[in-house]
Design an enzyme around this catalytic site. Structure first.
Site, PDB file in Angstrom:
ATOM      1  N   LEU A  37       0.809  -1.227   0.000  1.00 13.52           N
ATOM      2  CA  LEU A  37       0.000   0.000   0.000  1.00 13.52           C
ATOM      3  C   LEU A  37       0.838   1.271   0.000  1.00 13.52           C
ATOM      4  O   LEU A  37       1.947   1.305   0.529  1.00 13.52           O
ATOM      5  CB  LEU A  37      -0.920  -0.021   1.231  1.00 13.52           C
ATOM      6  CG  LEU A  37      -1.802  -1.264   1.329  1.00 13.52           C
ATOM      7  CD1 LEU A  37      -2.597  -1.240   2.629  1.00 13.52           C
ATOM      8  CD2 LEU A  37      -2.749  -1.369   0.132  1.00 13.52           C
ATOM      9  N   HIS A  38       0.262   2.304  -0.606  1.00  8.58           N
ATOM     10  CA  HIS A  38       0.877   3.637  -0.625  1.00  8.58           C
ATOM     11  C   HIS A  38      -0.228   4.653  -0.372  1.00  8.58           C
ATOM     12  O   HIS A  38      -1.396   4.280  -0.145  1.00  8.58           O
ATOM     13  CB  HIS A  38       1.591   3.875  -1.964  1.00  8.58           C
ATOM     14  CG  HIS A  38       0.747   3.567  -3.154  1.00  8.58           C
ATOM     15  ND1 HIS A  38      -0.381   4.285  -3.472  1.00  8.58           N
ATOM     16  CD2 HIS A  38       0.844   2.591  -4.093  1.00  8.58           C
ATOM     17  CE1 HIS A  38      -0.925   3.796  -4.565  1.00  8.58           C
ATOM     18  NE2 HIS A  38      -0.211   2.745  -4.962  1.00  8.58           N
ATOM     19  N   HIS A  41      -3.684   4.317  -2.140  1.00  8.09           N
ATOM     20  CA  HIS A  41      -4.629   3.402  -1.485  1.00  8.09           C
ATOM     21  C   HIS A  41      -5.219   4.058  -0.232  1.00  8.09           C
ATOM     22  O   HIS A  41      -6.422   3.943   0.044  1.00  8.09           O
ATOM     23  CB  HIS A  41      -3.926   2.114  -1.050  1.00  8.09           C
ATOM     24  CG  HIS A  41      -3.323   1.309  -2.164  1.00  8.09           C
ATOM     25  ND1 HIS A  41      -1.964   1.155  -2.315  1.00  8.09           N
ATOM     26  CD2 HIS A  41      -3.884   0.598  -3.173  1.00  8.09           C
ATOM     27  CE1 HIS A  41      -1.718   0.383  -3.358  1.00  8.09           C
ATOM     28  NE2 HIS A  41      -2.863   0.026  -3.901  1.00  8.09           N
ATOM     29  N   GLN A  65      -5.716 -11.870 -13.055  1.00  8.71           N
ATOM     30  CA  GLN A  65      -5.611 -10.649 -13.843  1.00  8.71           C
ATOM     31  C   GLN A  65      -4.201 -10.364 -14.347  1.00  8.71           C
ATOM     32  O   GLN A  65      -3.955  -9.321 -14.939  1.00  8.71           O
ATOM     33  CB  GLN A  65      -6.180  -9.451 -13.086  1.00  8.71           C
ATOM     34  CG  GLN A  65      -5.335  -8.962 -11.933  1.00  8.71           C
ATOM     35  CD  GLN A  65      -6.080  -7.919 -11.126  1.00  8.71           C
ATOM     36  OE1 GLN A  65      -7.073  -8.212 -10.455  1.00  8.71           O
ATOM     37  NE2 GLN A  65      -5.622  -6.680 -11.184  1.00  8.71           N
ATOM     38  N   GLY A 151      -9.737   3.810  -7.645  1.00  5.55           N
ATOM     39  CA  GLY A 151      -8.974   4.988  -8.041  1.00  5.55           C
ATOM     40  C   GLY A 151      -9.145   5.310  -9.521  1.00  5.55           C
ATOM     41  O   GLY A 151      -9.248   4.403 -10.354  1.00  5.55           O
ATOM     42  N   VAL A 180      -3.599  10.048  -6.570  1.00  3.24           N
ATOM     43  CA  VAL A 180      -2.641  10.694  -5.664  1.00  3.24           C
ATOM     44  C   VAL A 180      -1.259  10.593  -6.317  1.00  3.24           C
ATOM     45  O   VAL A 180      -0.872   9.520  -6.798  1.00  3.24           O
ATOM     46  CB  VAL A 180      -2.635  10.005  -4.288  1.00  3.24           C
ATOM     47  CG1 VAL A 180      -1.593  10.636  -3.372  1.00  3.24           C
ATOM     48  CG2 VAL A 180      -4.014  10.077  -3.659  1.00  3.24           C
TER      49      VAL A 180
HETATM   50  P1  AMP Z   1      -3.951  -1.860  -6.802  1.00  3.38           P
HETATM   51  O1  AMP Z   1      -3.502  -2.308  -5.458  1.00  3.38           O
HETATM   52  O2  AMP Z   1      -2.856  -1.268  -7.636  1.00  3.38           O
HETATM   53  O3  AMP Z   1      -4.780  -2.890  -7.520  1.00  3.38           O
HETATM   54  O4  AMP Z   1      -4.930  -0.641  -6.548  1.00  3.38           O
HETATM   55  C1  AMP Z   1      -6.041  -0.750  -5.683  1.00  3.38           C
HETATM   56  C2  AMP Z   1      -6.907   0.464  -5.832  1.00  3.38           C
HETATM   57  O5  AMP Z   1      -6.155   1.634  -5.514  1.00  3.38           O
HETATM   58  C3  AMP Z   1      -7.429   0.666  -7.267  1.00  3.38           C
HETATM   59  O6  AMP Z   1      -8.777   1.122  -7.220  1.00  3.38           O
HETATM   60  C4  AMP Z   1      -6.508   1.724  -7.805  1.00  3.38           C
HETATM   61  O7  AMP Z   1      -7.086   2.498  -8.838  1.00  3.38           O
HETATM   62  C5  AMP Z   1      -6.262   2.559  -6.566  1.00  3.38           C
HETATM   63  N1  AMP Z   1      -5.019   3.329  -6.717  1.00  3.38           N
HETATM   64  C6  AMP Z   1      -3.798   2.840  -7.070  1.00  3.38           C
HETATM   65  N2  AMP Z   1      -2.901   3.857  -7.149  1.00  3.38           N
HETATM   66  C7  AMP Z   1      -3.572   4.996  -6.862  1.00  3.38           C
HETATM   67  C8  AMP Z   1      -3.208   6.372  -6.773  1.00  3.38           C
HETATM   68  N3  AMP Z   1      -1.973   6.792  -7.029  1.00  3.38           N
HETATM   69  N4  AMP Z   1      -4.174   7.273  -6.442  1.00  3.38           N
HETATM   70  C9  AMP Z   1      -5.451   6.864  -6.182  1.00  3.38           C
HETATM   71  N5  AMP Z   1      -5.855   5.575  -6.242  1.00  3.38           N
HETATM   72  C10 AMP Z   1      -4.935   4.653  -6.571  1.00  3.38           C
END
Ligand code: AMP
Length: 286
Positions: A37-38, A41, A65, A151, A180
């Site tokens: 996470l960052h 998230h 996926q 996101g 973000v």
């Molecule tokens: P992931 O863990 O990459 O599958 O992302 C999980 C959720 O976090 C998804 O809905 C992404 O679109 C969202 N997300 C990932 N990076 C960002 C970011 N930089 N800003 C906002 N939402 C994000």
């Protein structure tokens, strides 16, 4: 110090926990993630916390996926660090099933969202959106939150999820949250971890190129010459293979060189080992 969120690993336990909250009249928000996470998230988490009594974050690196086994293998994971971040963020539960809990032997169902999945990441990552659609359907039905947060960084995914939830009457409200970015403009992503120091230094140029393209589109001009210039700039900066760099309609995702309706500039491009994706909105003339 916040209490650590409970880590739930079976559908049965997840259902029991969520139905207890519901019986107490509490609302539930869900944030689906693949972990590592960052702050992107955490922004989804903050939105969910502000709008619901309870927040569940799922952490599941979904094998379905990934189009390449090597990409799945290399995907970064760190449950201890994620759990600490989510504890500090005030999350109530982490839904973290093993792949066998999500896809037991004999699993045979697919969810196919046509049209929206033909372009952008759907055109270059075969099977990606089929994997996303089935796992998001399952996550939403397992938890049945009031709202789920996605996101705009993965804009096409957000549109696919909205379509699917409407088509299948899944009783969950989908909320999109803005991207973000790091202070230099790079969109936060778990995949940025793969960048070397030198690659990290040039990575924000992708946002720069997208911003230039969106500005030209916003003036009502043809974006193609600016896209060509952007491609050359990225190549000079050391970027690798380009999956796409284009402007598309924000709703139906159709190509749009001179948009008259809400649109976005989209990119997916390799930088070293990392495949970076990003998109920015076009302010179309009113
Ligand atoms: P992931 O863990 O990459 O599958 O992302 C999980 C959720 O976090 C998804 O809905 C992404 O679109 C969202 N997300 C990932 N990076 C960002 C970011 N930089 N800003 C906002 N939402 C994000």
């Amino acid at each position: 110090m916040n209490d650590s969120p409970e880590i739930i690993t079976t559908v049965r336990d997840l259902r029991a926990r969520v139905s207890g909250w519901r019986r107490a009249g509490e609302t539930v928000g869900m944030v689906p993630t693949m972990g590592f996470l960052h702050d992107g998230h955490m922004s989804l988490v903050r939105n969910s916390r502000a709008q619901n009594n309870r927040t569940v974050v799922s952490i599941f690196v979904n094998p379905k996926q990934f189009d390449r086994a090597s990409d799945l293998e290399a995907y970064p994971r760190d449950m201890d660090r994620d759990a600490a971040l989510l504890a500090a963020g005030g999350v109530d539960a982490i839904w973290s099933p093993e792949p066998e809990e999500m896809y037991p032997p004999g699993f045979a169902t697919s969810v196919d969202v046509s049209g929206l999945t033909d372009c952008l990441c759907g055109a270059t990552r075969s099977g990606h959106f089929a994997g996303v659609a089935v796992v998001v359907t399952k996550l939403l039905l397992q938890c049945l939150p009031d709202r789920a947060y996605f996101g705009r960084k993965d804009y096409q995914q957000l549109m696919v999820v909205r379509r699917m939830v409407a088509d299948l009457n899944i009783p969950v409200e989908i909320r999109g949250i803005d991207t973000v970015r790091e202070s230099d403009g790079l969109a936060m992503s778990s995949r940025n971890w793969h960048l070397t120091e030198a690659e990290r230094a040039v990575a924000p140029q992708l946002f720069g190129v997208l911003t230039d393209i969106a500005e030209v589109a916003g003036r009502g001009e043809d974006v193609r010459p600016t896209i060509d210039k952007g491609l050359k700039r990225l190549e000079r900066a050391g970027f690798g293979a380009v999956d796409y760099l284009e402007v598309r309609d924000a709703e139906n995702l159709e190509l749009s060189h001179r948009p008259k309706r809400p649109a976005r500039a989209f990119a997916a491009i390799y930088l070293g080992k990392a495949r970076l994706i990003d998109n920015v909105p076009v302010d179309t003339p009113t």
